[in-house]
Design a protein around this motif. Structure first.
Motif, PDB file in Angstrom:
ATOM      1  N   TRP A 117       0.841  -1.199   0.000  1.00  0.00           N
ATOM      2  CA  TRP A 117       0.000   0.000   0.000  1.00  0.00           C
ATOM      3  C   TRP A 117       0.873   1.244   0.000  1.00  0.00           C
ATOM      4  O   TRP A 117       0.682   2.181  -0.789  1.00  0.00           O
ATOM      5  CB  TRP A 117      -0.909  -0.059   1.237  1.00  0.00           C
ATOM      6  CG  TRP A 117      -2.013   0.951   1.311  1.00  0.00           C
ATOM      7  CD1 TRP A 117      -2.098   2.153   0.670  1.00  0.00           C
ATOM      8  CD2 TRP A 117      -3.203   0.822   2.086  1.00  0.00           C
ATOM      9  NE1 TRP A 117      -3.253   2.792   1.002  1.00  0.00           N
ATOM     10  CE2 TRP A 117      -3.956   2.002   1.875  1.00  0.00           C
ATOM     11  CE3 TRP A 117      -3.710  -0.152   2.955  1.00  0.00           C
ATOM     12  CZ2 TRP A 117      -5.193   2.209   2.507  1.00  0.00           C
ATOM     13  CZ3 TRP A 117      -4.928   0.063   3.584  1.00  0.00           C
ATOM     14  CH2 TRP A 117      -5.666   1.231   3.351  1.00  0.00           C
ATOM     15  N   LEU A 118       1.879   1.227   0.895  1.00  0.00           N
ATOM     16  CA  LEU A 118       2.802   2.346   0.983  1.00  0.00           C
ATOM     17  C   LEU A 118       3.492   2.590  -0.363  1.00  0.00           C
ATOM     18  O   LEU A 118       3.729   3.731  -0.765  1.00  0.00           O
ATOM     19  CB  LEU A 118       3.854   1.998   2.046  1.00  0.00           C
ATOM     20  CG  LEU A 118       4.449   3.081   2.919  1.00  0.00           C
ATOM     21  CD1 LEU A 118       3.390   3.984   3.508  1.00  0.00           C
ATOM     22  CD2 LEU A 118       5.259   2.434   4.029  1.00  0.00           C
ATOM     23  N   SER A 119       3.776   1.497  -1.059  1.00  0.00           N
ATOM     24  CA  SER A 119       4.502   1.595  -2.336  1.00  0.00           C
ATOM     25  C   SER A 119       3.668   2.238  -3.436  1.00  0.00           C
ATOM     26  O   SER A 119       4.210   2.576  -4.487  1.00  0.00           O
ATOM     27  CB  SER A 119       4.956   0.207  -2.787  1.00  0.00           C
ATOM     28  OG  SER A 119       5.787  -0.342  -1.806  1.00  0.00           O
ATOM     29  N   THR A 120       2.358   2.407  -3.209  1.00  0.00           N
ATOM     30  CA  THR A 120       1.578   3.136  -4.202  1.00  0.00           C
ATOM     31  C   THR A 120       1.921   4.626  -4.146  1.00  0.00           C
ATOM     32  O   THR A 120       1.594   5.375  -5.054  1.00  0.00           O
ATOM     33  CB  THR A 120       0.054   2.963  -3.991  1.00  0.00           C
ATOM     34  OG1 THR A 120      -0.298   3.501  -2.714  1.00  0.00           O
ATOM     35  CG2 THR A 120      -0.362   1.507  -4.053  1.00  0.00           C
ATOM     36  N   HIS A 121       2.581   5.061  -3.051  1.00  0.00           N
ATOM     37  CA  HIS A 121       2.892   6.483  -2.897  1.00  0.00           C
ATOM     38  C   HIS A 121       4.357   6.807  -3.118  1.00  0.00           C
ATOM     39  O   HIS A 121       4.693   7.931  -3.453  1.00  0.00           O
ATOM     40  CB  HIS A 121       2.488   6.963  -1.498  1.00  0.00           C
ATOM     41  CG  HIS A 121       1.024   6.861  -1.258  1.00  0.00           C
ATOM     42  ND1 HIS A 121       0.104   7.515  -2.023  1.00  0.00           N
ATOM     43  CD2 HIS A 121       0.318   6.136  -0.347  1.00  0.00           C
ATOM     44  CE1 HIS A 121      -1.116   7.214  -1.593  1.00  0.00           C
ATOM     45  NE2 HIS A 121      -1.006   6.380  -0.585  1.00  0.00           N
ATOM     46  N   LEU A 122       5.247   5.855  -2.869  1.00  0.00           N
ATOM     47  CA  LEU A 122       6.645   6.101  -3.209  1.00  0.00           C
ATOM     48  C   LEU A 122       7.326   4.771  -3.471  1.00  0.00           C
ATOM     49  O   LEU A 122       6.912   3.729  -2.969  1.00  0.00           O
ATOM     50  CB  LEU A 122       7.373   6.942  -2.161  1.00  0.00           C
ATOM     51  CG  LEU A 122       7.893   6.333  -0.871  1.00  0.00           C
ATOM     52  CD1 LEU A 122       8.710   7.362  -0.122  1.00  0.00           C
ATOM     53  CD2 LEU A 122       6.739   5.869  -0.017  1.00  0.00           C
TER      54      LEU A 122
END
Lengths: 800, 340
Positions: A7-12
């Motif tokens: 999920w976090l990787s959708t932002h960076l």
């Protein structure tokens, strides 16, 4: 809080960083990583397979030999131990070369002489949950040969402890923002959470804020014609990955937005609302049935969202059961608002009701993203549940300004951090990376605009902390400056306490430590207090009935210790404890007193070949221990009233000063503890021991002339305290009498050798002069004088 | 008479050979050498000896007396040395010693606390103390804890009926000390009990033990904090110990850190173990103290300081490998004597 790496990787873009590196990154940003859970397997060698055939293994009862279609065109033979499948099921198949969690590589091989070319997997073997009961049975619609990692994406779930000051980190966007600042990685297409494309319009008639301090800003959006149903897989997986249970598409979306942006939302079934929304304080006694199925009685301090007839939600905490979104809902009112932390906290605490929503409001939400969150949720609802949204966002009030400009003072920063090579430009760079905006700068001071989500940055020192956090303590030099300290009373009493401990350990006592909170029943075991229930300090909110009062004496704890050891089969009990007791004073205040407590019972020595059955301790063993304590001068005993717990109950005194207490545990009480030997206890005030040990011992010249002893035996009433004789001797002004020592006590209960109501005491008196060797005659004279006086002072008869 | 003497000599020396105890030797001495002994009786006959024989008889008499006396002495010596040898006969020195009153034991918590205190005293810290029954002001307000902070909850903190509470940390002693001192620097440590409303289990006690430290002066910085605590933990855990400071949050310090030390457990990979909290004293704490003092000694613009706190029960558990904290308050002798 659980955070999904995927999920976090959708932002960076965090690819290329190992889990351990990410964990360190978070840790040194002040975000404690409490757990890391790796889910799924990122492998091209795990595929969906279908079981074509299963026959009994020829050489093993518990194994089967299966033919599996892995999509390659030719069946693959796999030996399997599971039993939970049927032919035709689809299951995950790990092909040779696959590496499963735990660095377990799948290879072609033989199991009991039958070839096995892969492994069919359980969920646990793939790092998915703990279900190890059998193969993971997959959706029968899935195409054979499909990569398993496309089915269930591998993920790493971090369990993070977000400190209470950092409410801005309670979301994936917030964490991505922080990680971007710390790593310099760019954020990927992150929506500006403060902007919204929907025009907002004051909801004049149907939105009313009656408690603007508690809820300064409230927005509502009507969405009609939706179809409530299960969420799509991606959404379910997102929620499940952070530990949430999917409910239905609308509720799931509000939860998703909360974990995405940190803004809690609530969706009401608009058909169940009776007229417009009022945000108001509850009226006392108002009843409310929440989504958790419980009914709560509200107080005036609670803030509620109400329609025209009743509360439909406890603001920021939980929605109502009646007005919630259900399968039949077609029209919703989507709430996005800002609630003051103190109000949500107070209500949550009072009702014992906590939710992911209240957790965020309590710590402080970002008022500037209220609209943005509403918009993201609306967009998702329209996509997933269909329907049409109203053209405008209705609102009442305005987002409160929670942040203002803060100054960074360079001198203060250097003084606090002590990092010589920290340049001001670097500090400014750090603040800028964190999203702060430099408004002005002079030689020694700069002022900064604070992003709306950083409500923790209020003072200059808060900015210094940010710099310290990012720079890290690695760069701080270790400095050791010696500073002389002048010891005072606390130092002296500590040293003395340690000295006493060593003295007692040398006499074979074990130091105990018991809880300072005891039960009401234990109060009667208090030594040194005739009315323990009157002087005990009760705890208003004890955790259990075992810990209702602060102890007024250490003895209750030592008796519990004795009981525990007796239960363990140990009858040789020698304990001491030092610590505080607490006494309620008549004027309402309390006194904390440092005491030493002693307990002895049972054999005085360990059993050994020299003495297989050492005698049991008596009260004089305990008195002997007390008399040997460093710092204690002469003591006298004053009997006080016995009670149900204590016999021989006595004060230990020096003149008028009470130094402590000594007693034997009443045999009835001792029997309750299953004691086989009498138990003796004593307590002493540490302050009393301290008084005797003031100053340095002074040297006295060694005697140059011999001493002479004279013995005297006397008969006394059986109940005459020997202390009276001793007191007579010590009160004498006979310069030649150096010391006296009682060396025999005799009584005969049968009355044969001495009347039963009489006893015989024998003392040895030592005479000496510092100037000369004494003549027999002068000793005889002094001795006769002393004995004549003794018979007058004390009811004894000298035995000639 | 010469014959008589020769016969007596033979008789006496023969008799001596069969004597094996002190009494019979004494009887022998009386019988031969005593006032009424045989040799004495014969020597009385010297009077009647003719003068020409006197010399010869006298010499013989002396020879016989000498023989009997030395025979007796030899015999006595032999007997004494046999007795001396038998003094340790039958002593099995391999048996264990007498236990006396037994060996007592200092509680492991005391031992650890003392180790910490001795170490910090070498660094110039002195002891300080404060009450365990505290005001909410000393426990929370003065330590910059917001009014509605969860720690003030009746679910987490023990209260008394009069509104006072049982201190939830020894940080109260920071305030107590700063309220009363006359001068800077303040460099104190305060070991003591603290209370939290935790159910007692393998890792929690409702009453536990902490050690607080505070250093306040004109120019105390993070460098002092780091140097002091690194030194301290290396003294406790060994010179090779790796210490790390993780940013954290406490209301009464800013910046705040948690301290981990890297420790190896038997047969396991070394792990970071959280051991203490620390930070630079928050200016709000100095402001609160200044307000009650009514002077400028702790003017937040002038003084800085660091504070730290560590759990002694936890430290004892780590250092001794104790797996259940309840052992520390149950006082099972089988537990306590492991630390004698």
């Amino acid at each position: 809080m659980k955070v999904s790496l995927s999920w976090l990787s959708t932002h960076l873009d965090l690819s290329g960083r190992s889990t351990a590196q990410l964990s360190d990154l978070l840790t040194f940003a002040g975000i404690e990583v409490e757990g890391i859970d790796e889910k799924g397997v990122d492998s091209n060698k795990i595929v969906v397979g279908q079981i074509l055939e299963s026959v009994q293994h020829p050489n093993a009862d518990r194994l089967s030999v299966c033919q599996v279609d892995d999509g390659s065109g030719s069946p693959r033979q796999i030996v399997c131990g599971a039993k939970n499948y049927k032919v035709g099921d689809k299951v995950p198949v790990a092909l040779p070369g696959a590496i499963l969690p735990g660095n377990f590589e799948i290879k072609e091989g033989q199991l009991r002489k039958v070839a096995s070319n892969g492994m069919m997997c359980s969920g646990k073997e793939l790092g998915l949950g703990d279900d190890h009961s059998g193969l993971m049975i997959l959706d029968p619609e899935l195409p054979v040969g499909k990569l398993f990692k496309d089915l269930i994406q591998p993920d790493v779930i971090f369990d993070l402890e977000i400190t209470p000051n950092r409410s801005d980190l309670l979301s994936h966007v917030g964490l991505a923002r922080e990680l971007a600042a710390l790593t310099g990685l760019p954020l990927k297409g992150l929506r500006d959470h403060t902007k919204t494309t929907t025009p907002a319009q004051p909801g004049t008639s149907n939105l009313k804020l009656e408690a603007p301090e508690a809820c300064p800003y409230y927005t509502a959006r009507i969405i009609k014609g939706i179809k409530v149903g299960p969420s799509p897989d991606w959404l379910r997986q997102r929620l499940e990955s952070v530990g949430l249970r999917p409910i239905n598409n609308v509720v799931d979306i509000t939860n998703y937005v909360m974990f995405e942006m940190g803004q809690p939302l609530h969706a009401f079934d608009a058909a169940k609302l009776n007229g417009g929304i009022v945000v108001r304080h509850a009226s006392a006694g108002e009843k409310f049935r929440a989504l958790d199925g419980n009914e709560y009685t509200l107080a005036e301090s609670d803030l509620v969202i109400a329609d025209q007839s009743r509360p439909v939600a406890i603001a920021g905490v939980m929605g109502g059961e009646e007005s919630g979104v259900s399968d039949t809902t077609t029209e919703i009112l989507l709430e996005s608002a800002y609630f003051a932390p103190s109000v949500v906290r107070r209500t949550g605490r009072r009702l014992g009701l906590h939710s992911d929503s209240s957790y965020r409001f309590e710590r402080g939400a970002d008022p500037m993203q209220v609209q943005g969150a509403s918009e993201l949720a609306a967009k998702l609802i329209l996509t997933i549940a269909g329907g049409t949204a109203s053209d405008t966002l209705q609102f009442a009030g305005a987002p409160p300004q929670l942040v203002s400009e803060v100054a960074l003072e360079e001198a203060r920063m250097h003084r606090l951090l002590g990092i010589p090579d920290l340049k001001i430009d670097e500090a400014h760079g750090i603040l800028e990376k964190l999203g702060l905006e430099k408004r002005s700068a002079s030689t020694d001071k700069s002022t900064w605009g604070i992003p709306s989500y950083r409500i923790d940055l209020q003072r200059s020192v808060d900015l210094v902390e940010e710099v310290a956090r990012v720079v890290g303590l690695e760069r701080v030099p270790s400095r050791n400056v010696a500073v002389m300290g002048t010891g005072d009373a606390a130092d002296r009493s500590y040293d003395q306490a340690m000295q006493i401990r060593h003295a007692l350990v040398n006499r074979g006592l074990n130091e105990a430590q018991t809880l300072r909170l005891i039960s009401t029943a234990q109060l009667t075991d208090s030594l040194g207090t005739l009315t323990p229930t009157n002087v005990a300090v009760p705890v208003k909110n004890p955790l259990s009935e075992d810990h209702t009062h602060l102890r007024t004496s250490i003895t209750p704890g030592l008796l519990a210790t004795a009981a525990l050891n007796i239960r363990q089969g140990n009858s040789r009990l020698r304990f001491f404890e030092m610590g505080r007791v607490f006494l309620q004073l008549p004027n309402g205040t309390s006194r904390e007193e440092e005491r030493l407590a002693l307990l002895v019972s049972g054999p005085i020595a360990p059993m050994g070949w020299t003495d297989a059955d050492p005698r049991a301790a008596d009260v004089f063993d305990l008195r002997g221990i007390i008399e040997s304590l460093p710092g204690l001068g002469g003591i006298e005993i004053k009997r006080i009233a016995d009670n149900d717990t204590f016999l021989l109950n006595s004060e230990i005194r020096n003149g008028n000063r009470v130094l402590g207490w000594i007693a034997q545990i009443h045999p009835a009480r001792a029997r309750q503890l299953d004691a086989r030997h009498p138990i003796y206890v004593a307590e002493l005030l540490l302050s009393a021991l301290r008084q005797g040990s003031a100053g340095h011992a002074k040297f006295e010249d060694l005697p140059k002339f011999p001493s002479i002893t004279r013995d005297v035996a006397m008969e006394a009433p059986a109940d005459l305290p020997a202390q009276k004789v001793a007191a007579y001797f010590s009160g004498l002004k006979e310069p030649l009498l150096i010391s006296t020592q009682v060396f025999d006590v005799f009584a005969d209960a049968t009355g044969t050798r001495l009347p039963a109501d009489r006893k015989s005491l024998a003392y040895s008196l030592t005479y000496r002069s510092a100037e000369r060797t004494l003549e027999t005659a002068e000793i005889d004279q002094a001795h006769a004088r002393i004995l004549a006086g003794l018979e007058k002072a004390v009811p004894v008869t000298i035995r000639k | 008479m010469l014959t008589e003497l020769s016969e007596l000599k033979t008789e006496a020396l023969t008799a001596l050979d069969s004597l094996t105890d002190e009494t019979s030797l004494e009887n022998f001495r009386v019988a031969y050498l005593g006032k009424k002994g045989k040799l004495t009786a014969i020597s009385a006959g010297m009077r009647d000896v003719s003068p020409d024989l006197k010399k010869e008889v006298g010499a013989k008499l002396n020879e016989v007396r000498e023989a009997i006396t030395s025979g007796l002495a030899t015999r006595q010596e032999a007997l004494q040395s046999a007795k001396d040898a038998s003094a340790v006969q039958g002593i099995d020195i391999t048996l264990p010693g007498r236990p006396g009153l037994g060996v007592g034991s200092i509680h492991p918590l005391t031992t650890i606390r003392d180790l910490a205190i001795r170490t910090l005293r070498r660094m110039g810290f002195v002891l300080a103390d404060g009450p365990e029954i505290e005001t909410e002001w000393h426990c929370f307000d003065a330590l910059n804890t917001p009014t509605d902070h969860p720690a003030r909850n009746e679910r987490d903190t023990f209260y008394l009926n009069d509104g006072r509470l049982l201190r939830t940390h020894t940080s109260t002693v920071q305030i107590r000390t700063m309220e009363t001192v006359k001068d800077l620097p303040v460099r104190i440590i305060a070991p003591g009990a603290a209370y939290r409303r935790d159910e007692i289990d393998a890792t929690h006690l409702s009453v536990f033990n902490q050690l607080e430290g505070l250093y306040v002066a004109q120019d105390v910085s993070l460098a002092d904090l780091k140097g002091t605590l690194e030194f301290f933990f290396r003294e406790i855990f060994g010179p090779q110990t790796v210490v790390r400071f993780r940013p954290h949050f406490f209301p009464f310090t800013e910046p705040s850190f948690e301290i981990d030390v890297k420790l190896e457990a038997k047969g396991k990979e070394a792990r970071w173990i959280e051991i203490a909290g620390c930070g630079m004293v928050d200016p709000a704490v100095f402001a609160a103290v200044s307000k009650t003092r009514g002077d400028n000694l702790f003017d937040p613009e002038n003084v800085t300081g660091f504070a730290f706190g560590l759990g002694l029960d936890r430290l004892a558990m780590i250092l001794h490998g104790i797996t259940d904290i309840r052992h520390l308050i149950e006082n099972d002798t089988r537990f306590l004597t492991q630390f004698s």
